[in-house]
Write an enzyme that holds these catalytic residues in place. Structure first.
Site, short mmCIF file in Angstrom:
data_model
loop_
_atom_site.label_atom_id
_atom_site.label_comp_id
_atom_site.label_asym_id
_atom_site.label_seq_id
_atom_site.Cartn_x
_atom_site.Cartn_y
_atom_site.Cartn_z
N ASP A 124 14.91 41.42 51.67
CA ASP A 124 16.27 41.62 51.66
C ASP A 124 16.59 42.80 52.57
OD1 ASP A 124 19.08 41.65 50.87
OD2 ASP A 124 18.72 41.53 49.02
C1 BGC Z 1 21.87 41.28 49.99
C2 BGC Z 1 21.50 39.85 50.33
C3 BGC Z 1 22.23 39.53 51.69
C4 BGC Z 1 22.00 40.57 52.61
C5 BGC Z 1 22.35 40.11 54.10
C6 BGC Z 1 21.98 42.18 51.17
O1 BGC Z 1 22.47 43.45 50.53
O2 BGC Z 1 21.29 41.70 48.63
O3 BGC Z 1 21.85 38.85 49.33
O4 BGC Z 1 21.79 38.26 51.80
O5 BGC Z 1 22.24 41.99 52.16
O6 BGC Z 1 23.73 40.32 54.16
#
Ligand code: BGC
Length: 765
Positions: free
Chosen positions: A289
């Protein structure tokens, strides 16, 4: 020149095998591997590490793509993919940099959080799950993939399948509720919808199941917080939906921010390698993530050099945003902390994904401005979005047939969500054009035509605290705060309601009050909105609450006093029309809750599939000394899992069993007649629950094991049949073996998790 050599090499290295029907799966995998190895043979160590790097689009979105900082890295072969860059033209321009200006011309992956639709936005996932309709959920993913791929996206960070039992956590809006069985079916439907049968087609995209693992179990519902959980609970209650996505062939997995058993997920080798690859057979790639590698410094695991090496060793292949892999892996290799094979394995998995997507054959396959013009936010897609949205609404209360409304009624429309198009999409609608969404006001006007008798007043702000409101008015979703006092706003609403026959109150949350980084310590309907409802209620006119929310919300007073409550979640770009369809009875609501609504925040976590404890409270009781209960509130939820009314009523007859004593591989057939005894045709979700009454480990009081959504005309009866085998009785035991144990099982069928018919059978080995 080398670029051309590369292309020729990969095209010659094995037969063209992107079409599934041509060769067996095992052979295809071999060919992809062989091709990836041929590419890797040309790559320097730096270029291999470059493939493991996933920056955000950053300054590419604002400035001239080719002059940006990320562009330099792309040209240097230091980028494997980019995410959240929108439009076919921009993506083509950036892809060109990779393909024509980097040494080897390896194409980029373009990812995006396409969570519940691309430009055509469907209801938030918690809403979609309330439809209990897998074909429909799959269709939303299919349409999203169609639109996103036309606009250049080859990879979506969806489905999110984190089980959560805590409505304080804002991200419950992005998930599928509290039940592992239902969430597993949804995970499968989503993966199939996005990926189809052939990833190389121009309109299929790679899915990414997230957030592995346990992200929904953060302490106190505070986002990113610590998780501490027994392995038996992980396996029985939290892992199944991730595993269902793997079994459905999901291409990628995203790590969670949180720790799992004391080690952050992104450095957890047990999780990322033993469970995911060795036990479950996952063969795609793992991405972290956002900045999850770097965050391990704050978790207290080590410096960037150390945590980056740990992540790679754990089985992580791609680093989202931290640039820990890009900046430290070379020296980690020199110091012997990682091996060249670790880098090769990660690089190969990413190249294989690109090969499967067909990006080497045509790097621009997913960016087709002509197709985008035709298919993105098309009339057809919007029509389906409207129809689908109306299937996700949950009718929580409807005394005396308050709903559906007659079109001739004089309507007063009030509430902070009544005339707010931008908030209809809910959280995570990155590519949406919020201004073009249909507000409730517009939807009612569309339904009623020119002679619309609607008087409107805002009636209240979302919350009194303007600072709190400013925290949730981000991402282009303004709440249009009215600076006048709450009292004046209420008085204005009363004037609007004066001549009305009925009042529709559009209350609840604004879109970004749930979603990421939107945890709350109270989930009650905000006091100023409740004051508005109280004032409207006093007029004596029927008040219909249209509830906008991304989480279970506290509605104690409303349940007691308001005659009709229709929970519409955040229903997407066509919300207003879809809500009007339900309010006027063009569509009969059929959604059922997939997450328990507690009476108050102190009951959390409250979920239907809980354990019995050694001191359960007797059914129907409020309080007994030395039993498991509270002094001040019953153990009951406000609304249970699986609950949802209809404009009609359904009657469940008696269950019929083919046998009540079973052995080994026997099949249990249970039939139950369900009759529509009301005045409207409608759909009912018939739910099957099982309780394992005695086992070697404690088991939940009931678990969902099947469901069928049926359509019944007025007066019609259908015999609904469930086939149960020992597969439905299995669970992970103390040693984490997946087993079933002989004994008695209670079989329950009903229209929600509480109103069930029940009978006990025995099943022996
Ligand atoms: C979130 C994810 C997301 C990623 C990319 C993160 O802050 O937890 O779910 O896919 O950002 O945008």
């Amino acid at each position: 020149m080398i670029k051309y050599a590369l292309v020729v090499l990969i095209l010659l290295s094995g037969f063209n095998c992107t079409h599934k029907s041509e060769v067996r799966d095992g052979d295809r995998e071999e060919v992809f591997r062989h091709r990836a190895d041929s590419i890797m043979a040309l790559m320097t160590l730096d270029e291999k590490i470059g493939q493991l790097n996933l920056p955000a689009a950053g300054d590419i979105t604002t400035g001239q793509a080719s002059n940006s900082n990320v562009a330099e890295k792309i040209k240097n072969g230091q980028v494997g993919g980019l995410f959240n860059l929108k439009s076919a033209e921009k993506i083509r321009e950036v892809q060109r940099l990779a393909v024509e200006e980097s040494r080897l011309g390896i194409p980029l992956l373009f990812g995006m959080d396409v969570i519940h639709g691309y430009e055509t936005i469907f209801p938030i996932p918690l809403g979609l799950s309330s439809s209990w309709d897998m074909d429909l959920i799959k269709e939303t993913a299919r349409i999203a993939a169609n639109e996103a791929s036309a606009d250049g996206i080859s990879w979506t960070f969806s489905p999110m399948t984190d089980i959560s039992r805590d409505p304080r956590w804002g991200r419950v809006s992005e998930g599928n509720g509290e039940d592992p069985y239902l969430a597993s079916q949804i995970a499968k439907a989503m993966v199939e919808g996005y990926q189809g049968n052939d990833l190389s087609l121009e309109n299929t995209i790679m899915a990414c199941v997230k957030h592995f693992a346990l992200y929904g179990a953060g302490e106190a519902g505070r986002d990113y917080n610590t998780v501490d959980m027994s392995k038996i609970r992980m396996y029985n209650e939290y892992f199944p939906p991730y595993k269902a996505a793997i079994d459905a062939g999901v291409g990628t997995v995203m790590t969670a921010f949180n720790e799992v058993d004391g080690i952050p997920a992104s450095a957890n080798r047990w999780l990322m390698t033993q469970v995911l690859r060795e036990d479950w057979g996952f063969d795609g790639f793992v991405v972290t993530d956002y900045t999850a590698i770097e965050e391990m410094i704050d978790h207290g695991i080590g410096d960037l050099d150390h945590v980056s090496a740990l992540a790679l060793k754990a089985g992580v292949d791609m680093d989202m945003v931290s640039e820990g892999f890009l900046t430290t892996l070379k020296s980690a290799l020199q110091q012997g902390k990682i091996s060249e094979k670790d880098i090769d394995d990660a690089c190969r998995r990413i190249l294989i994904a690109k090969l499967k997507l067909g990006l080497f054959e045509d790097p621009y396959r997913y960016a087709d401005p002509e197709r985008a013009k035709k298919e993105v936010f098309s009339d057809d897609n919007r029509k389906r979005a409207r129809e689908i949205a109306s299937q996700t609404f949950v009718l929580l209360k409807n005394d005396n047939g308050t709903l559906p409304l007659k079109k001739g009624s004089k309507i007063a429309l009030v509430g902070p969500m009544a005339d707010n198009a931008e908030n209809m999409s809910g959280t995570w609608s990155v590519a949406g054009n919020f201004g073009e969404s249909i507000s409730l006001r517009k939807g009612l006007e569309n339904a009623l035509g020119d002679g619309a008798l609607i008087s409107y007043a805002k009636g209240s702000n979302v919350v009194v605290d303007s600072l709190l409101e400013s925290r949730v008015s981000i991402f282009g979703k303004p709440t249009y705060r009215d600076p006048r006092s709450e009292q004046i706003l209420i008085e204005e609403a009363l004037v609007a309601a004066k001549d009305a026959d009925v009042i529709i109150a559009a209350v609840g949350e604004s879109a970004e009050m749930s979603g990421e980084s939107s945890s709350l310590t109270t989930i009650e309907l905000p006091e100023n909105q409740r004051n508005l409802l109280k004032a409207l209620h006093k007029t004596g006119k029927p008040v219909i609450v249209v509830l906008f929310t991304g989480r279970p919300i506290g509605l104690g007073w409303e349940k007691e006093n308001i005659p009709a409550i229709l929970n519409v979640w955040f229903a997407g770009s066509e919300a207003g029309d879809a809500i009007a369809d339900a309010l006027f009875g063009e569509v009969n609501p059929s959604g059922k809750l997939t997450m328990t609504f507690p009476q108050n925040v102190g009951q959390i976590p409250l979920y239907y599939n809980h354990k019995n404890t050694g001191r359960p409270l007797a059914e129907g009781k409020w309080f007994e000394k030395f039993r498991s209960n509270y002094l001040d509130v019953t153990n009951e939820p406000l609304y249970p899992f699986g609950f949802g009314l209809s404009y009609t009523s359904f009657q469940y007859g008696e269950m019929e069993f083919n046998k009540v004593e079973l052995k080994g591989d026997d099949k249990l057939l249970v039939k139950i007649p369900v009759t529509n005894i009301g005045q409207y045709s409608g759909q009912e979700v018939v739910q099957l629950y099982i309780r394992d009454k005695v086992a070697s480990v404690t088991r939940p009081v009931k678990e969902l094991k099947g469901f069928q959504k049926i359509q019944l005309e007025i007066g019609q009866t259908k015999l609904v049949e469930f086939e149960i085998t020992v597969k439905h009785l299995k669970f992970y035991d103390y040693d984490l073996n997946y087993v079933w144990e002989s004994g008695d099982f209670e079989i329950m069928i009903g229209g929600d998790s509480q109103q069930v018919k029940s009978k006990t059978i025995s099943w022996k080995n």
